[in-house]
Write an enzyme that holds these catalytic residues in place. Structure first.
Site, PDB file in Angstrom:
ATOM      1  N   ASN A   1       0.918  -1.265  -0.084  1.00 15.36           N
ATOM      2  CA  ASN A   1      -0.067   0.077  -0.122  1.00 15.36           C
ATOM      3  C   ASN A   1       0.627   1.465   0.010  1.00 15.36           C
ATOM      4  O   ASN A   1       0.577   2.309  -0.756  1.00 15.36           O
ATOM      5  CB  ASN A   1      -0.857  -0.039   1.284  1.00 15.36           C
ATOM      6  CG  ASN A   1      -1.966  -0.906   1.165  1.00 15.36           C
ATOM      7  OD1 ASN A   1      -2.086  -1.766   0.209  1.00 15.36           O
ATOM      8  ND2 ASN A   1      -2.384  -1.245   2.273  1.00 15.36           N
TER       9      ASN A   1
ATOM     10  N   ASN B   1       1.198   5.164  15.397  1.00 13.98           N
ATOM     11  CA  ASN B   1       0.117   5.804  15.603  1.00 13.98           C
ATOM     12  C   ASN B   1      -0.038   5.821  17.212  1.00 13.98           C
ATOM     13  O   ASN B   1       0.814   5.411  17.857  1.00 13.98           O
ATOM     14  CB  ASN B   1      -1.312   5.113  14.842  1.00 13.98           C
ATOM     15  CG  ASN B   1      -1.392   3.805  15.454  1.00 13.98           C
ATOM     16  OD1 ASN B   1      -1.101   3.279  16.428  1.00 13.98           O
ATOM     17  ND2 ASN B   1      -2.017   3.033  14.778  1.00 13.98           N
TER      18      ASN B   1
ATOM     19  N   LYS C   1      -7.093  13.868  14.872  1.00  9.98           N
ATOM     20  CA  LYS C   1      -6.428  14.760  15.471  1.00  9.98           C
ATOM     21  C   LYS C   1      -5.152  15.413  14.830  1.00  9.98           C
ATOM     22  O   LYS C   1      -4.460  16.394  15.465  1.00  9.98           O
ATOM     23  CB  LYS C   1      -6.216  14.484  16.951  1.00  9.98           C
ATOM     24  CG  LYS C   1      -7.503  14.299  17.771  1.00  9.98           C
ATOM     25  CD  LYS C   1      -7.279  14.376  19.127  1.00  9.98           C
ATOM     26  CE  LYS C   1      -7.876  13.305  19.992  1.00  9.98           C
ATOM     27  NZ  LYS C   1      -7.329  12.005  20.524  1.00  9.98           N
TER      28      LYS C   1
ATOM     29  N   ASP D   1      -0.953   3.960   5.786  1.00  7.53           N
ATOM     30  CA  ASP D   1      -0.164   3.544   4.554  1.00  7.53           C
ATOM     31  C   ASP D   1       0.031   4.672   3.620  1.00  7.53           C
ATOM     32  O   ASP D   1       0.900   5.286   3.021  1.00  7.53           O
ATOM     33  CB  ASP D   1      -0.619   2.237   3.816  1.00  7.53           C
ATOM     34  CG  ASP D   1      -0.626   1.326   4.764  1.00  7.53           C
ATOM     35  OD1 ASP D   1      -0.119   1.197   5.766  1.00  7.53           O
ATOM     36  OD2 ASP D   1      -1.548   0.249   4.703  1.00  7.53           O
TER      37      ASP D   1
ATOM     38  N   SER E   1      -7.746   9.839   1.797  1.00  8.91           N
ATOM     39  CA  SER E   1      -8.107   8.480   1.532  1.00  8.91           C
ATOM     40  C   SER E   1      -9.189   7.887   2.415  1.00  8.91           C
ATOM     41  O   SER E   1      -9.760   7.016   2.089  1.00  8.91           O
ATOM     42  CB  SER E   1      -6.950   7.854   1.814  1.00  8.91           C
ATOM     43  OG  SER E   1      -6.525   7.734   3.059  1.00  8.91           O
TER      44      SER E   1
HETATM   45  O1  RIB Z   1      -2.861  -1.091   6.774  1.00  6.05           O
HETATM   46  C1  RIB Z   1      -3.832  -1.750   6.002  1.00  6.05           C
HETATM   47  C2  RIB Z   1      -3.344  -3.128   5.598  1.00  6.05           C
HETATM   48  O2  RIB Z   1      -3.285  -3.960   6.592  1.00  6.05           O
HETATM   49  C3  RIB Z   1      -4.514  -3.634   4.657  1.00  6.05           C
HETATM   50  O3  RIB Z   1      -4.182  -3.709   3.306  1.00  6.05           O
HETATM   51  C4  RIB Z   1      -4.248  -5.282   5.125  1.00  6.05           C
HETATM   52  O4  RIB Z   1      -3.752  -6.141   4.168  1.00  6.05           O
HETATM   53  C5  RIB Z   1      -3.242  -5.253   6.362  1.00  6.05           C
HETATM   54  O5  RIB Z   1      -2.143  -5.747   6.168  1.00  6.05           O
END
Ligand code: RIB
Length: 314
Positions: A45, A186, A226, A254, A284
Site C-alpha cells: 500500500n 500511531n 487529531k 499507509d 483517503s
Molecule cells: O494497513 C492496512 C493493511 O493492513 C491492509 O491492506 C491489510 O492487508 C493489512 O495488511
C-alpha cells in the site's frame, strides 16, 4: 541532485473486504451489505501510495505463485510500481487479509502473512544497489522482524534514510532505534513501544521523547482525526487534523507513509512532507477500500487548494 527513488520493503496481502452496519462481536455472525476483493498489505500500500503521488518506487516483497500473486503483479504494472525486486515463492500462498468495516469507518483486520514471512536477509542484501540509490526506504512489521531489522541497519550503514511504520506493533530490539531516521507510530503503537499512554498532543510528545532517547532521529506520532505531532531534538511541531467525512480508515496510515516518502523524494522539507502526507491521508479516509482510496498527486493538490493551503511545487 535529488535522489527520487523511494524503496519500500514489506508485505503484499490480498484484501477481502466485508462491510456491514457494525463490527461483529466475539462469537457473533453478522450479515454485511458489501464485499470486494482488492490489493493490500502495508508495504505494498505504501509503495503504491508513493507511486500514485509521483515517486519513482521500487517495492521489495514476496508473493506466492497463485491468482492473488498474479493480481498483485498486474496492480504494480497499473500503478507504476517497479516489480523488478518482487520475489515469488511457489511453495506458499500470497499474504491474505480479511477486513471488516462498519458504517462509521472502523475496521477489524486479520492477516495470514504466507509468502511475506519468506523474504530473506540474503534477498535484501541482493538489493543493495537499489537501496543505495534511494532517497528513503520504508519498512513496516508484516515481514520477518529479523529481516526488517537487518534491512534497516543495512540501509542506514549505506547512508540511506530509513522510515519505520511499526505496524502491526511488536517489540523491537533496542539496537535498531539509532538506525531510524524516522519512526511513524500511531497512538496505539507509540503507547505499546514506549509505555506512555497516548491520547493527545502532550502525551504524544512524551512518547516521542522516549523514542528520541532510544536514538531515533525524528518521531511522527499520528493521532487519527487529531492530526500528528513531529518531535526531533530541535523541537516539536503539531500538525492539526483535517476535517473530512470518514468512510473507511483502512490504509490511511499507509497513505500517510507513502505520501511522506513521495514528498521527500521530490525534494520537500520533512515538515512540508508531513503536511502533504496528512492531506493525502485525510483524502483517503473519505473513500471505501485501500488501493481504491489512495489519491493521485492532482487530487491532493486540489484538496490542498480547497483547504486554502500552499500547494507544493511537485
Ligand atoms: O494497513 C492496512 C493493511 O493492513 C491492509 O491492506 C491489510 O492487508 C493489512 O495488511
Amino acid at each position: 541532485m535529488t535522489n527520487k527513488l523511494v524503496t519500500v520493503v514489506g508485505s503484499y496481502n490480498v484484501g477481502l473486504f466485508l462491510k456491514g452496519e457494525r463490527l461483529p462481536a466475539l462469537g457473533e455472525t453478522q450479515i454485511g451489505d458489501k464485499f470486494h476483493e482488492g490489493g493490500g498489505g502495508k508495504g505494498s500500500n505504501q509503495a503504491i501510495a508513493a507511486a500514485m503521488l509521483g515517486a519513482d518506487v521500487r517495492f521489495i516483497g514476496k508473493i506466492g505463485c497463485d491468482k492473488y500473486g498474479q493480481d498483485a503483479l498486474r496492480l504494480y504494472d497499473e500503478k507504476g510500481v517497479s516489480r523488478a525486486s518482487i520475489k515469488i515463492d511457489g511453495s506458499i500462498h500470497t499474504g491474505i487479509s480479511v477486513i471488516i468495516i462498519d458504517d462509521d469507518g472502523n475496521n477489524l483486520i486479520s492477516v495470514v502473512p504466507g509468502a511475506n514471512l519468506r523474504l530473506t536477509r540474503e534477498e535484501l542484501e541482493a538489493e543493495r544497489d537499489v537501496i543505495g540509490r534511494s532517497r528513503i526506504i520504508g519498512f513496516q512489521l508484516e515481514s520477518d522482524p529479523g529481516v526488517v531489522v537487518h534491512g534497516i541497519k543495512m540501509a542506514d550503514s549505506m547512508g540511506v534514510q530509513t522510515l519505520l511504520d511499526p505496524a502491526p506493533v511488536q517489540p523491537l530490539p533496542e539496537d535498531v532505534y539509532p538506525h531510524l531516521a524516522y519512526i511513524k507510530p500511531n497512538e496505539h503503537e507509540a503507547a505499546a513501544l514506549t509505555g506512555v499512554k497516548v491520547k493527545d498532543e502532550d502525551s504524544a510528545e512524551r512518547a516521542a521523547r522516549v523514542f528520541l532517547d532510544k536514538g531515533v532521529k525524528n518521531v511522527i506520532v499520528t493521532l487519527g482525526e487529531k492530526g500528528c505531532v513531529r518531535v526531533n531534538p530541535a523541537g516539536t511541531k503539531v500538525f492539526p487534523g483535517i476535517r473530512v467525512e470518514v468512510q473507511d480508515t483502512t490504509g490511511a496510515g499507509d497513505c500517510f507513509s507513502g505520501g511522506f516518502m513521495a514528498a521527500l523524494s521530490a525534494g520537500a522539507d520533512p515538515d512540508d512532507a508531513i503536511v502533504y502526507a496528512n492531506c493525502a491521508a485525510s483524502l483517503s479516509v473519505t473513500r471505501l477500500g485501500v488501493i481504491e482510496s489512495l489519491p493521485t498527486r492532482e487530487e491532493v493538490w486540489e484538496h490542498m487548494h480547497a483547504l486554502g493551503m500552499v500547494v507544493p511545487a511537485f
